[in-house]
Design an enzyme around this catalytic site. Structure first.
Site, PDB file in Angstrom:
ATOM      1  N   ASP A 236       0.876  -1.171   0.000  1.00 46.37           N
ATOM      2  CA  ASP A 236       0.000   0.000   0.000  1.00 46.37           C
ATOM      3  C   ASP A 236       0.916   1.225   0.000  1.00 46.37           C
ATOM      4  O   ASP A 236       2.097   1.130   0.363  1.00 46.37           O
ATOM      5  CB  ASP A 236      -0.875  -0.037   1.252  1.00 46.37           C
ATOM      6  CG  ASP A 236      -1.678   1.227   1.457  1.00 46.37           C
ATOM      7  OD1 ASP A 236      -2.243   1.741   0.480  1.00 46.37           O
ATOM      8  OD2 ASP A 236      -1.719   1.714   2.601  1.00 46.37           O
TER       9      ASP A 236
ATOM     10  N   ASP B  42      -0.302   5.085   0.771  1.00 45.49           N
ATOM     11  CA  ASP B  42      -0.635   6.075   1.787  1.00 45.49           C
ATOM     12  C   ASP B  42      -0.599   5.465   3.186  1.00 45.49           C
ATOM     13  O   ASP B  42      -1.186   4.415   3.442  1.00 45.49           O
ATOM     14  CB  ASP B  42      -2.020   6.659   1.533  1.00 45.49           C
ATOM     15  CG  ASP B  42      -2.089   7.458   0.238  1.00 45.49           C
ATOM     16  OD1 ASP B  42      -1.021   7.880  -0.238  1.00 45.49           O
ATOM     17  OD2 ASP B  42      -3.191   7.648  -0.286  1.00 45.49           O
TER      18      ASP B  42
ATOM     19  N   SER C 172      -2.402   0.858  -4.798  1.00 42.01           N
ATOM     20  CA  SER C 172      -2.938   1.980  -4.027  1.00 42.01           C
ATOM     21  C   SER C 172      -4.276   2.485  -4.555  1.00 42.01           C
ATOM     22  O   SER C 172      -4.546   2.430  -5.756  1.00 42.01           O
ATOM     23  CB  SER C 172      -1.924   3.135  -4.048  1.00 42.01           C
ATOM     24  OG  SER C 172      -2.448   4.294  -3.439  1.00 42.01           O
ATOM     25  N   GLY C 173      -5.087   2.996  -3.641  1.00 44.79           N
ATOM     26  CA  GLY C 173      -6.304   3.695  -4.017  1.00 44.79           C
ATOM     27  C   GLY C 173      -6.037   5.155  -4.311  1.00 44.79           C
ATOM     28  O   GLY C 173      -6.963   5.913  -4.605  1.00 44.79           O
TER      29      GLY C 173
ATOM     30  N   GLU D 120      -1.620  10.720   3.697  1.00 40.41           N
ATOM     31  CA  GLU D 120      -2.716  10.301   2.832  1.00 40.41           C
ATOM     32  C   GLU D 120      -2.771  11.297   1.681  1.00 40.41           C
ATOM     33  O   GLU D 120      -3.108  12.467   1.870  1.00 40.41           O
ATOM     34  CB  GLU D 120      -4.035  10.289   3.601  1.00 40.41           C
ATOM     35  CG  GLU D 120      -4.119   9.225   4.681  1.00 40.41           C
ATOM     36  CD  GLU D 120      -4.317   7.821   4.115  1.00 40.41           C
ATOM     37  OE1 GLU D 120      -4.846   7.699   2.989  1.00 40.41           O
ATOM     38  OE2 GLU D 120      -3.945   6.853   4.804  1.00 40.41           O
TER      39      GLU D 120
ATOM     40  N   ARG E  95     -15.270  13.042  -2.587  1.00 35.90           N
ATOM     41  CA  ARG E  95     -14.185  13.870  -2.056  1.00 35.90           C
ATOM     42  C   ARG E  95     -13.544  14.716  -3.152  1.00 35.90           C
ATOM     43  O   ARG E  95     -13.258  15.895  -2.955  1.00 35.90           O
ATOM     44  CB  ARG E  95     -13.138  12.987  -1.356  1.00 35.90           C
ATOM     45  CG  ARG E  95     -13.638  12.410  -0.047  1.00 35.90           C
ATOM     46  CD  ARG E  95     -12.546  11.730   0.733  1.00 35.90           C
ATOM     47  NE  ARG E  95     -12.131  10.480   0.102  1.00 35.90           N
ATOM     48  CZ  ARG E  95     -11.107   9.740   0.528  1.00 35.90           C
ATOM     49  NH1 ARG E  95     -10.377  10.150   1.554  1.00 35.90           N
ATOM     50  NH2 ARG E  95     -10.800   8.609  -0.074  1.00 35.90           N
TER      51      ARG E  95
ATOM     52  N   LYS F 171      -8.227  -3.498  -4.571  1.00 34.87           N
ATOM     53  CA  LYS F 171      -6.866  -3.952  -4.286  1.00 34.87           C
ATOM     54  C   LYS F 171      -6.782  -5.473  -4.373  1.00 34.87           C
ATOM     55  O   LYS F 171      -5.790  -6.017  -4.880  1.00 34.87           O
ATOM     56  CB  LYS F 171      -6.417  -3.467  -2.908  1.00 34.87           C
ATOM     57  CG  LYS F 171      -6.095  -1.994  -2.855  1.00 34.87           C
ATOM     58  CD  LYS F 171      -5.501  -1.605  -1.516  1.00 34.87           C
ATOM     59  CE  LYS F 171      -5.201  -0.118  -1.458  1.00 34.87           C
ATOM     60  NZ  LYS F 171      -4.641   0.290  -0.150  1.00 34.87           N
TER      61      LYS F 171
ATOM     62  N   ASP G 246      -1.854  -0.858   5.824  1.00 37.22           N
ATOM     63  CA  ASP G 246      -2.366  -0.467   7.142  1.00 37.22           C
ATOM     64  C   ASP G 246      -3.875  -0.573   7.265  1.00 37.22           C
ATOM     65  O   ASP G 246      -4.410  -0.430   8.369  1.00 37.22           O
ATOM     66  CB  ASP G 246      -1.966   0.983   7.436  1.00 37.22           C
ATOM     67  CG  ASP G 246      -2.721   1.966   6.561  1.00 37.22           C
ATOM     68  OD1 ASP G 246      -3.481   2.781   7.105  1.00 37.22           O
ATOM     69  OD2 ASP G 246      -2.558   1.926   5.333  1.00 37.22           O
TER      70      ASP G 246
END
Length: 298
Positions: free
Chosen positions: A92, A94, A181-182, A101, A137, A230, A251
């Protein structure tokens, strides 16, 4: 990075402050506070002020009582053997490879940090599809291409301590390394370059811009743009290369999801930035620094 699939308890790490500036260089700090300079407003200003020295937050060791809640801080022989013999390791980005992040940092830079943080907090209280949370967002600040470029120049990514050495160690052991990663490729590409990870080993989202640099959205064809993405990306990686043993390190809940049939054989929870207790408790191995993983490969 934590997935927006439900609330989990996050344990804050106690800090004390000291001045330091080490952009894009691994440091002994495990978290950084926000930059001190004020974000420019989105109306009437075309230039971003240069940031002063960031403040580094040096983390004190977790109390023994906190560690005693977990029985997976020491790897079993089976876990250790899998780790040492892995064909590939997916990280991952972030709050794992990097201290921050990415989308929250970009939002703050564009003057929408508070609004995005508040929306994220509401999303975390219930079950929200990742793609819905991501779109919502981004719609709060609609970053232009020039804003993203200025952000990357003025706020270079900050690597977690020891990640560069760990990646070098894995590559020396002929273990392939991936970033899953997102977050966004535009922000992850410089990180991959620093770590010597080829572009084809990066699985992330892609911001889309028009011919004038205006924000258009994100590429919904990327597997990481959706809930469960993911896990899908890790399955694709494994199938494409016929890896026998593959490991996921991260995480959050979306990283834990990658441990499933056809995906990761092992999930290592990295809690050096954020300790998400619900995720940490389900990990095969819980670590608080990358040095433990490095030394275990010797």
């Amino acid at each position: 990075m934590e997935g927006l699939v439900g609330a989990s308890r996050v344990t804050p790490l106690r800090t004390h402050l000291r001045q330091k500036q080490l952009p894009f260089v691994p440091t002994s700090s495990l978290q950084f506070t926000k930059s001190l300079y004020r974000n420019r407003t989105r109306v009437g200003m075309n230039k971003h002020p240069k940031s002063p020295n960031p403040i580094a937050a040096s983390i004190q060791p977790l109390e023994a009582s906190a560690l005693s809640r977990f029985d997976n801080t020491q790897p079993s022989k089976e876990v250790l053997d899998l780790w040492r013999n892995a064909d590939a390791v997916c990280f991952d980005v972030d709050s794992t490879v990097c201290l921050d992040e990415g989308i929250d940092e970009l939002a703050e830079y564009c003057g929408a940090g508070k609004a995005v943080a508040e929306w994220t907090a509401r999303a975390m209280s219930g079950s929200v599809p990742f793609e819905e949370a991501l779109a919502a967002r981004l719609s709060l600040f609609n970053p232009s291409l020039s804003e993203v470029q200025d952000f990357l120049e003025e706020r270079p990514a900050r690597l977690s301590p020891g990640i560069d050495e760990l990646v070098k160690k894995l590559k020396a052991n002929n273990t392939d390394v991936y970033l899953v990663s997102g977050g966004f490729r535009q922000m992850i590409k410089p990180v991959a370059s620093i770590l010597g990870i080829p572009p084809e080993n990066v699985f992330a989202n892609q911001l889309l811009f028009g011919t004038s640099g205006e924000f258009l959205g994100f590429d919904k064809n990327e597997p990481t743009s959706r809930s469960g993405g993911k896990a899908t990306a890790v399955q694709q990686i494994r199938k494409a290369h016929n890896y026998k043993e593959l490991i996921m390190i991260g995480d959050g809940a979306t990283d834990l999801e990658a441990r499933q049939p056809g995906g990761a054989d092992l999930f290592i929870c990295y809690a050096g930035v954020q300790l998400r207790e619900a995720v940490a408790a389900k990990a095969n191995w819980l670590v608080f620094n990358f040095e433990d993983l490095i030394s275990s490969l010797d």
